[in-house]
Design a protein around this motif. Structure first.
Motif: not given
Length: 326
Positions: A189-194, A272-279
């Protein structure tokens, strides 16, 4: 364009490192030998060790800068940084020499790949490509990468390979305990957001960049003297960027920590894993958009919008020469 190449190289290096670690499943030194000295959470990482992600990403990013800058002193500096990174990973018991060597080779290969892809990346960064198309292709790229990682995960799991076996090994070997559990989804998710954020940032920089205005040479010189904000403008831009980045970081951390309270009716306990992914997606999209778009646009001096007649003639001659060579 160089900033986009660096982001692309980072994203490819980070995602490919995860894709290689799952099937290779290399043990870290502190798992294999209890006598290995541990340095707290710097040693006790929970992912597999082959190849070294720190070294792979470092080489993939800095090798591009070496190719772009082409200065001996900078090449020597980068070699020192890479060497110290590799030595520190071995010294802390997080990797073996073979793992850091493989990481360096993988990073160099990725940097070479990105340089070969420059004919594709440069048009993607150009104004003519269009903002919506630029962001749209970034979204397609990250969606494809996420699908590849998910498919690999399913294939390895179906074949009986436990991609999270490293967590148990790390937990058993760490003297002070592991800092946090591994989350491949948050990393992707971090890489995609970047990548998406870099595309958004490039579009913002092009939209906010001052348009060129043709004036006489004397008028350009006078305007440049009056518009020279110097270090004051740079300092204000740096402080504004730092504040914006801190606000984004703080907001993402609050959402990640307390999001389950806001959505408690829609979530089961602990899911709540999906919250971390979205965040992570939102956080790194905003961070890269600010860093590659708003900050350069703010720091760009208004003098860049003024072209004297002599400047324009030089520009036109260079453009004609480039067209002739093509």
């Amino acid at each position: 364009t160089l900033a986009l190449q660096v982001v692309v190289s980072y994203v490819i290096a980070d995602i490919s490192n995860l894709a290689m670690k799952w099937p290779l499943q290399g043990d870290r030194p502190y798992w294999m030998d209890p006598a290995v000295r541990q340095f707290g959470h710097n040693t006790c990482e929970v992912g597999f060790g082959m190849p070294s992600g720190h070294v792979q990403v470092t080489v993939a990013v800095y090798a591009l800068l070496v190719v772009a800058i082409r200065k001996r002193w900078f090449g020597a500096l980068v070699a020192g940084v890479v060497g110290l990174t590799a030595l520190s990973r071995v010294h802390m018991g997080a990797h073996t020499p073979l793992q850091v060597s493989c990481g360096a080779l993988a990073g160099a290969a990725i940097a070479f790949l990105v340089t070969r892809l420059s004919p594709v990346i440069k048009p993607w960064a150009a104004r003519e490509f269009g903002s919506m198309a630029r962001v749209g292709w970034a979204v397609v790229a990250v969606a494809a990468a996420a699908c590849v990682i998910a498919a690999e995960c399913e294939a390895l799991t179906a074949s009986g390979i436990d991609i999270y076996a490293s967590v148990g090994k790390a937990t058993a070997a760490c003297v002070e305990g592991v800092g946090k559990s591994v989350s491949s989804a948050r990393g992707v998710a971090r890489d995609c957001g970047a990548l998406v954020g870099a595309a958004v940032g490039r579009s913002l920089a092009l939209v906010l960049r001052p348009k060129h205005t043709l004036v006489s040479a004397a008028a350009a010189m006078d305007a440049n003297r009056r518009l020279d904000f110097g270090w004051g403008r740079a300092l204000v831009g740096a402080i504004s960027a730092w504040v914006a980045l801190q606000v984004v970081n703080a907001g993402a951390d609050v959402f990640q920590s307390n999001g389950h309270v806001l959505f408690r009716r829609a979530l089961d306990a602990g899911e709540t894993e999906w919250l971390s992914v979205v965040s992570n997606v939102v956080k790194y999209t905003l961070l890269l958009a600010i860093g590659t778009g708003l900050v350069p646009a703010f720091l760009a001096s208004p003098r860049s919008s003024l072209l004297s007649e002599s400047d324009l003639s030089v520009h036109e001659r260079e453009k004609a020469a480039m067209s002739g060579t093509n």
